[in-house]
Structure formats: structure tokens, C-alpha cells
Design a protein around this motif. Structure first.
Motif, PDB file in Angstrom:
ATOM      1  N   PHE A   1       0.469  25.829  73.214  1.00 49.04           N
ATOM      2  CA  PHE A   1       0.057  25.666  74.612  1.00 49.04           C
ATOM      3  C   PHE A   1      -1.439  25.936  74.710  1.00 49.04           C
ATOM      4  CE2 PHE A   1       3.912  25.138  77.116  1.00 49.04           C
ATOM      5  CZ  PHE A   1       4.883  25.445  76.177  1.00 49.04           C
ATOM      6  N   LEU A   2      -2.138  25.002  75.325  1.00 48.06           N
ATOM      7  CA  LEU A   2      -3.595  25.113  75.454  1.00 48.06           C
ATOM      8  C   LEU A   2      -3.942  25.198  76.943  1.00 48.06           C
ATOM      9  CD1 LEU A   2      -6.399  24.930  74.131  1.00 48.06           C
ATOM     10  CD2 LEU A   2      -6.147  22.446  74.152  1.00 48.06           C
ATOM     11  N   TYR A   3      -4.730  26.193  77.309  1.00 50.04           N
ATOM     12  CA  TYR A   3      -5.014  26.442  78.729  1.00 50.04           C
ATOM     13  C   TYR A   3      -6.512  26.342  79.001  1.00 50.04           C
ATOM     14  CZ  TYR A   3      -5.345  29.148  83.115  1.00 50.04           C
ATOM     15  OH  TYR A   3      -5.605  29.565  84.386  1.00 50.04           O
ATOM     16  N   TYR A   4      -6.863  25.577  80.026  1.00 47.28           N
ATOM     17  CA  TYR A   4      -8.263  25.469  80.458  1.00 47.28           C
ATOM     18  C   TYR A   4      -8.410  26.194  81.790  1.00 47.28           C
ATOM     19  CZ  TYR A   4      -8.740  21.762  76.976  1.00 47.28           C
ATOM     20  OH  TYR A   4      -8.767  21.051  75.818  1.00 47.28           O
ATOM     21  N   PRO A   5      -8.996  27.407  81.779  1.00 49.99           N
ATOM     22  CA  PRO A   5      -9.094  28.172  83.038  1.00 49.99           C
ATOM     23  C   PRO A   5      -9.945  27.474  84.099  1.00 49.99           C
ATOM     24  CG  PRO A   5      -9.907  29.454  81.166  1.00 49.99           C
ATOM     25  CD  PRO A   5      -9.595  28.102  80.635  1.00 49.99           C
ATOM     26  N   SER A   6     -10.832  26.573  83.691  1.00 43.53           N
ATOM     27  CA  SER A   6     -11.729  25.950  84.681  1.00 43.53           C
ATOM     28  C   SER A   6     -10.942  25.197  85.744  1.00 43.53           C
ATOM     29  CB  SER A   6     -12.703  25.016  83.986  1.00 43.53           C
ATOM     30  OG  SER A   6     -11.985  24.051  83.231  1.00 43.53           O
ATOM     31  N   ASP A   7      -9.828  24.559  85.355  1.00 44.18           N
ATOM     32  CA  ASP A   7      -9.006  23.877  86.364  1.00 44.18           C
ATOM     33  C   ASP A   7      -7.528  24.232  86.228  1.00 44.18           C
ATOM     34  OD1 ASP A   7      -8.596  22.590  84.009  1.00 44.18           O
ATOM     35  OD2 ASP A   7      -8.782  20.560  84.809  1.00 44.18           O
TER      36      ASP A   7
ATOM     37  N   VAL B   1      -1.993  25.665  90.536  1.00 44.67           N
ATOM     38  CA  VAL B   1      -1.245  26.934  90.617  1.00 44.67           C
ATOM     39  C   VAL B   1      -0.052  26.952  89.651  1.00 44.67           C
ATOM     40  CG1 VAL B   1       0.105  28.427  92.126  1.00 44.67           C
ATOM     41  CG2 VAL B   1      -2.034  27.447  92.947  1.00 44.67           C
ATOM     42  N   PRO B   2       0.747  25.878  89.548  1.00 43.90           N
ATOM     43  CA  PRO B   2       1.851  25.933  88.571  1.00 43.90           C
ATOM     44  C   PRO B   2       1.351  26.150  87.134  1.00 43.90           C
ATOM     45  CG  PRO B   2       2.165  24.100  90.087  1.00 43.90           C
ATOM     46  CD  PRO B   2       0.785  24.634  90.338  1.00 43.90           C
ATOM     47  N   GLY B   3       0.184  25.612  86.808  1.00 47.27           N
ATOM     48  CA  GLY B   3      -0.401  25.821  85.486  1.00 47.27           C
ATOM     49  C   GLY B   3      -0.765  27.283  85.277  1.00 47.27           C
ATOM     50  N   LYS B   4      -1.318  27.885  86.320  1.00 48.34           N
ATOM     51  CA  LYS B   4      -1.699  29.299  86.253  1.00 48.34           C
ATOM     52  C   LYS B   4      -0.448  30.182  86.107  1.00 48.34           C
ATOM     53  CE  LYS B   4      -5.246  30.128  89.079  1.00 48.34           C
ATOM     54  NZ  LYS B   4      -6.035  30.666  90.211  1.00 48.34           N
ATOM     55  N   ILE B   5       0.606  29.806  86.839  1.00 46.73           N
ATOM     56  CA  ILE B   5       1.854  30.579  86.749  1.00 46.73           C
ATOM     57  C   ILE B   5       2.417  30.502  85.329  1.00 46.73           C
ATOM     58  CG2 ILE B   5       4.277  30.625  87.489  1.00 46.73           C
ATOM     59  CD1 ILE B   5       3.301  29.724  90.279  1.00 46.73           C
ATOM     60  N   LEU B   6       2.455  29.274  84.791  1.00 45.29           N
ATOM     61  CA  LEU B   6       3.007  29.117  83.439  1.00 45.29           C
ATOM     62  C   LEU B   6       2.213  29.965  82.436  1.00 45.29           C
ATOM     63  CD1 LEU B   6       4.895  27.774  81.383  1.00 45.29           C
ATOM     64  CD2 LEU B   6       3.248  25.895  81.204  1.00 45.29           C
ATOM     65  N   TRP B   7       0.906  29.935  82.570  1.00 46.89           N
ATOM     66  CA  TRP B   7       0.086  30.701  81.628  1.00 46.89           C
ATOM     67  C   TRP B   7       0.355  32.193  81.743  1.00 46.89           C
ATOM     68  CZ3 TRP B   7      -1.648  29.068  77.409  1.00 46.89           C
ATOM     69  CH2 TRP B   7      -2.612  29.775  76.690  1.00 46.89           C
ATOM     70  N   LYS B   8       0.532  32.666  82.966  1.00 43.51           N
ATOM     71  CA  LYS B   8       0.860  34.090  83.179  1.00 43.51           C
ATOM     72  C   LYS B   8       2.186  34.439  82.494  1.00 43.51           C
ATOM     73  CE  LYS B   8       2.480  37.135  86.888  1.00 43.51           C
ATOM     74  NZ  LYS B   8       1.684  38.372  86.792  1.00 43.51           N
ATOM     75  N   LEU B   9       3.183  33.568  82.667  1.00 41.97           N
ATOM     76  CA  LEU B   9       4.504  33.839  82.100  1.00 41.97           C
ATOM     77  C   LEU B   9       4.450  33.855  80.570  1.00 41.97           C
ATOM     78  CD1 LEU B   9       6.728  31.504  84.357  1.00 41.97           C
ATOM     79  CD2 LEU B   9       6.187  33.926  84.719  1.00 41.97           C
TER      80      LEU B   9
ATOM     81  N   ALA C   1     -12.651  27.310  77.156  1.00 39.02           N
ATOM     82  CA  ALA C   1     -13.504  27.459  78.336  1.00 39.02           C
ATOM     83  C   ALA C   1     -13.637  26.157  79.121  1.00 39.02           C
ATOM     84  CB  ALA C   1     -14.875  27.967  77.921  1.00 39.02           C
ATOM     85  N   ALA C   2     -13.730  25.026  78.436  1.00 43.38           N
ATOM     86  CA  ALA C   2     -13.988  23.783  79.156  1.00 43.38           C
ATOM     87  C   ALA C   2     -13.163  22.662  78.560  1.00 43.38           C
ATOM     88  CB  ALA C   2     -15.467  23.423  79.094  1.00 43.38           C
ATOM     89  N   GLY C   3     -12.789  21.723  79.434  1.00 42.13           N
ATOM     90  CA  GLY C   3     -12.015  20.577  78.990  1.00 42.13           C
ATOM     91  C   GLY C   3     -12.914  19.451  78.595  1.00 42.13           C
TER      92      GLY C   3
END
Lengths: 158, 458
Positions: free
Chosen positions: B354-360, B374-382, B456-458
Motif C-alpha cells: 500500500f502506497l500513500y500520498y499525504p498530499s492528497d 477522507v476514505p484514503g486517510k481512514i484506510l491509512w490510519k487503519l 511525499a509527492a505523487g
């Protein structure tokens, strides 16, 4: 004004033909023609108006001769408008019928691609017709858009 | 003047463009195609003026005109004698006609260029069928649609859909059942519900019917296309004969590009859903004045949606909106989370990255887009809580209390965001699941190994 040099080429594929006339009080009338053909010299257009639907338009043309014809391709909306004054009006001859039927069938085929019911489309009256010929005095681009209304000179929009 | 305009609604849907003849004061006639003509009341029609042209000038000088319209089902032709009355530019009629043109324009990247200048209102002085336009039909040629619509269908539909909304125990079952009911009773085979994400001002497809399970997660910006226009205005919109309308719009686009004006055109956006849709109906989901989302229906039949559908479905849309709102409220019995030890080993199971880009707040799984916002942020938290703390179960309440997720204090749509996340995981990554345990609590189940990476960036 100048008119297009090669009328037949300009009209290629423009199978939907609508004709406007007007009476002495400037009340316009409009009808769908069965077909339209450019003359060999490229200066005249003959429109074939079904006898069944053209009573008012014929009366207008006999009274003042002013005519406008819009020709369009239904699939692309490419459209031009030609205007002039009628030279001759008479019954379309039997030897013209095959060409009129061919052009009308080209319209049918095109609108059937769009999805209109073929059984109904093919019931459109196309014969017998009056043949109405006029010298093209004005030609305009009429494809929808900001260029609509621009005169066509020498085969291209001026 | 006629007493009452007969119903020519099929002729006015734009499937076959009508035509309009006018005449200049010097006696020169003019004929043009009509992009839009619609009935205003019993004695008036309105025609769309999109460009200043010969027709406009003629009508100003000589108000007499003759319009011809064709019924796209029977191909019968009607002629209307018109007298131009006035041009409207800031009235509900103008807004309604402009919306239709805006929706078509934005589908073809023509927003702002291909727009309504005025709604020209004409009095109908006479109307008559063009006798002789068609030759008599053979009996087998009859192409009238069977009369399948009627009051019984309306009442049955209303009753069934209301029943489904009322009995839904959770939001997911409501979203699923409602679209199924519209198909069962009204035969609307292709439909979708999109919910508004206030934060990003986008509409996210939360449930779809008739698209083979696809489409969930598709986004539309507010004010973009038919659906976005409905969201922006809170007004239903019905498009028929979309192919002919889009062809018309593309013809305009072609003339602008040919004239060297193409630089300001944006890329054409694809219509969501059916690639060959012929008609669309979109309705706002409103609770009082607050927009919840949009119900969108599509059909390959250019005449699938009639005027009464629009009126009738607005009643249903209101009920759906209230139902969604009710089931989106936080439940009272949301329990505290339990911390559990990691479960059994998942040897020989798939390994996911799983790869996460905090910028968006965008999450990719194995290089493929999964979800964002927001769903992306939730998934990353979980996923991080699972990796760092061994967590397996979570509650909606703890998500609501987590300020870092940026949920609004009221009407946070958390349930809908979790449904969207669950469905996207089912589609793209079925070995990672969100499984409801009880109301307000769910488990994160993972069949294999997962790696987490943040960039950091996409």
C-alpha cells in the motif's frame, strides 16, 4: 455576392433538405424536400417538393419566387444554406424519380443509424414531386457554432 | 391564437432537431435547425438562441415564424405558426434551458462557449399535423409504444420504494435496495447514487445498479456535467436523445477548433456509466435545503424518461435523501474499541504493498489506484494501527474523535465513506476487508502480508 464554385462537391452528403418560402405578408412557410440536386454548371439547385405537402410553399413560390434551402448531414450536423429566386417550377419527370429515391434513401439510412424507427422513416412521402429550380445567389455556412451565417465564397467560408 | 397547445413533448425532446423559418423585411426567407424548443404553457413555446444570427435579426424585425417538429417515435410531422413575443435572459425558463445546454456543453469541453444567450418566447398562433408527410402505414408497421405506464405503476413504485427505505437496517442495504426497486417496478436498469463530499466538493458514486458492480468510487466535480450541474443547482435535469445533442455540441466544437479557437477548450470528459446512453435523468437528493447527493438514471432508449418520471422521482428522491440522512447519524451504542493481539500467521498468502500520498490522501495498492480523500486517510490510519499496534477492530466513534481525519463535526458522512472504502477494497484488493462486527464497530481482516509505504509527492 459570389457563390461557391463547386456546388455539387459542397452538397455531397447533405441529405436532409428543408425549404423556406414566404407569402405576400412576409409570413414564412417551411417544408422538408424529398431531395436536392445541383445543376451540371454548378450554379443552380433543383429541390424536389412532395406534392402531398407543398401546397402553401408552391403558392408562395409562384407568387414571389423567394426561396431559402438548408441542406444538412444528420450525423455530423454539417449544414449550409442557399438562397435565390426561383426560375422554373414544374412536375418532376419520371426519369428523375430514381435519383430522387436514391437521395431520399440516403437520408433514411443516415437517420436510421441515429436510431429512428426505420419502418416509420421509410413511410416519408417522396413522390410525386414538384421540381423547383433556382439560381444560387447566396450561400452561407450554417453548421451550428459561431461561424454559422458566414458567407461561403469559392467553396470555403469567407 | 389557439386555445390549448396539444402535448407534443416527444417532438420537443430534441431527438430529431426541429426547423424554423423566418423572413427578413426585404422578403428573403431563412430556415435553420432548432437546437432546443420547449413548451412554456398552453399557448407558448420557447426556442433557444445560442448565437446571434439571421434568425434573431429576422424575428426582431418580423415576428412571424413557422416551426416544424417531428415525433421521433411515429415520425409524424407537426407545423406551428409562431409569433415572436420576447427574449428572456434571467427567468426560471431561461435557467432551465441554459442548464440543459450547460450540461451538454460541459460533456464536450464547451462550458462557457456553447451557452444560451436567451430563451425566445413565441406565441403559438396555430398548430397542425403535416398531412401527407407519411404514406399510410401497413398494419404491421405500427410503432407506437405500448401504454405500459400509468397510475398503478406509480403507486406501486412509491409503495415499494418507501417500504425498502423504511425497513433498511443500515445505509448499505438502503443504497442497494432502493436502486433494485427502481429497476423492479419502473424498469430503470441503470442507476447510481452519488453522495456529496463537502470537503472536496465532489460527488462520489456510492452505489450502482446495472453496471456489473463497477462505477463505485467514480467521482464527479460539483458543476461538472449533468450530475454535477444537478448538484450545483439542486434542480432535476433530464436529457433525451443524448447522441444527437452531443453530436450537435461536437459540431459546434468542430467549427471553433477549425477557426483556431481550440486552445481554450478543455478535454472532453467521458459520460459516467453507459457508453451509449441515449437519455439521462438526474435528481438532487435534498434534506430541506441541504444537498446529500444525486440519483442518476440512464437508458439506451432515447425516450426512457418522460416528464412524469421527473416529477414522480423527485418524491422518491426526497424519501431516499431522508433515509440516507437518518442512517448516516452516529448510533448511540458505539462501543469502545478492543485491543487484540495479532492473530494467526498468514504464511503463503498474498503480499500487498500500500502506497500513500499525504498530499492528497491518495492510496495505491500494488501500483493501482485504490481510493483518496477522507476514505484514503481512514484506510491509512487503519493499516498503520494494525502494523504498529496490532489492532484488528475499530469503532466509528474513534474515527469521529480523530481530528487528523478532518471529518466535519456534524453530518460527517462517515458511514458512507466506510461503505465506499469497503466496496473499493472488495473490487481492487479482496484479501483486505472491512467486516462489520456490530453497529458502529468493524474489523480489519487481512489474508496475507502487507507493506506500507508513504511518499511525499505523487
Amino acid at each position: 455576392m459570389e457563390v461557391p464554385e463547386n456546388l455539387a462537391a459542397l452538397l455531397e452528403g447533405l441529405v436532409a433538405v428543408h425549404v423556406a418560402t414566404r407569402d405576400a405578408a412576409l409570413v414564412p412557410d417551411e417544408l422538408m424536400a424529398a431531395a436536392a440536386r445541383a445543376s451540371a454548371d454548378g450554379r443552380r439547385l433543383t429541390v424536389y417538393l412532395p406534392v402531398a405537402t407543398s401546397e402553401t410553399s408552391l403558392a408562395n413560390l409562384r407568387e414571389n419566387g423567394a426561396i431559402a434551402v438548408v441542406l444538412s448531414q444528420p450525423l455530423t450536423h454539417r449544414t449550409i444554406q442557399l438562397k435565390g429566386r426561383v426560375e422554373t417550377i414544374g412536375p418532376a419527370r419520371e426519369e428523375e424519380r430514381a435519383e430522387v429515391e436514391r437521395l431520399a434513401a440516403a437520408f433514411d439510412a443516415e437517420v436510421e443509424v441515429i436510431g429512428l424507427p426505420s419502418a416509420a422513416v421509410r413511410r416519408r412521402t417522396r413522390w410525386p414531386c414538384h421540381a423547383v429550380t433556382f439560381v444560387v445567389a447566396e450561400a452561407y455556412e450554417q453548421t451550428p457554432g459561431p461561424r454559422a451565417g458566414a458567407p461561403i465564397v469559392g467553396g470555403s467560408v469567407s | 391564437m389557439i386555445e390549448k397547445l396539444p402535448s407534443l413533448s416527444r417532438c420537443f425532446q430534441g431527438i430529431i432537431p426541429g426547423s424554423l423559418a423566418t423572413c427578413a423585411l426585404d422578403g428573403t426567407p431563412n430556415v435553420t435547425y432548432l437546437s432546443q424548443i420547449r413548451q412554456v404553457d398552453d399557448r407558448h413555446v420557447a426556442i433557444s438562441r445560442q448565437f446571434f444570427n439571421k434568425t434573431s435579426r429576422n424575428l426582431e424585425a418580423n415576428p412571424r415564424a413557422t416551426a416544424t417538429v417531428v415525433d421521433p417515435v411515429t415520425f409524424e410531422e407537426w407545423k406551428l405558426g409562431l409569433r415572436y413575443v420576447r427574449s428572456e435572459t434571467d427567468t426560471p425558463l431561461f435557467v432551465e434551458m441554459a442548464l440543459r445546454i450547460e450540461a451538454i456543453a460541459s460533456h464536450t469541453g464547451m462550458k462557457g462557449i456553447f451557452r444560451l444567450l436567451s430563451a425566445d418566447v413565441c406565441e403559438v398562433e396555430w398548430i397542425r399535423p403535416v398531412s401527407g408527410f407519411l404514406e399510410p402505414a401497413a398494419p404491421e408497421d405500427c410503432c407506437e409504444k405500448a401504454a405500459v405506464d400509468g397510475p398503478m405503476t406509480e403507486i406501486r413504485a412509491l409503495s415499494l420504494v418507501s417500504c425498502r427505505i423504511n425497513r433498511a437496517v443500515d445505509l448499505e442495504s438502503l443504497l442497494y435496495d432502493v436502486l433494485g426497486a427502481l429497476d423492479e417496478v419502473l424498469g430503470f436498469r441503470h442507476s447510481m447514487l452519488l453522495l456529496l463530499d463537502e470537503k472536496s466538493r465532489t460527488l462520489v458514486t456510492i452505489s450502482s445498479h446495472g453496471y456489473g458492480g463497477s462505477g463505485v468510487g467514480a467521482e464527479v466535480s460539483v458543476a461538472q456535467g449533468l450530475i454535477g450541474t444537478v448538484a450545483a443547482t439542486g434542480t432535476p435535469l433530464r436529457l433525451s436523445g443524448m447522441e444527437s445533442l452531443l453530436r450537435y455540441s461536437r459540431a459546434v466544437r468542430g467549427t471553433i477548433e477549425a477557426a483556431g479557437g481550440g486552445a481554450e477548450l478543455r478535454r472532453e470528459i467521458p459520460l459516467p456509466g453507459l457508453p451509449d446512453a441515449e437519455s439521462q435523468l438526474a435528481l438532487p437528493l435534498l434534506v430541506e435545503d441541504r444537498l446529500i447527493g444525486v440519483l442518476a438514471l440512464e437508458s439506451r432508449d432515447p425516450l426512457a424518461f418522460e416528464e412524469w418520471h421527473e416529477e414522480f422521482l423527485l418524491v422518491l428522491a426526497n424519501q431516499i435523501a431522508i433515509g440516507i440522512d437518518r442512517l448516516s447519524e452516529p448510533s448511540e451504542d458505539e462501543a469502545e474499541p478492543e485491543s487484540k493481539a495479532p492473530g494467526a500467521s498468514h504464511a503463503r498468502k498474498p503480499r500487498r504493498t500500500f502506497l500513500y500520498y499525504p498530499s492528497d490522501d491518495c492510496v495505491f495498492v500494488d501500483g493501482e489506484y485504490l481510493i483518496r480523500n477522507v476514505p484514503g486517510k481512514i484506510l491509512w490510519k487503519l493499516l498503520r494501527a494494525r502494523r504498529d499496534e496490532g489492532r484488528r477492530e475499530f469503532t466509528n466513534r474513534e474515527l469521529r474523535l480523530d481530528a487528523s481525519l478532518g471529518l466535519p463535526a456534524v453530518k460527517d458522512n462517515l458511514e458512507t465513506r466506510l461503505i465506499l472504502l469497503r466496496k473499493r477494497l472488495e473490487l481492487k484488493c479482496p484479501d483486505v476487508r472491512l467486516v462489520p462486527v456490530m453497529r458502529g464497530r468493524f474489523a480489519l481482516e487481512v489474508d496475507g502480508e502487507i507493506d506500507l509505504e508513504e511518499r511525499a509527492a505523487g
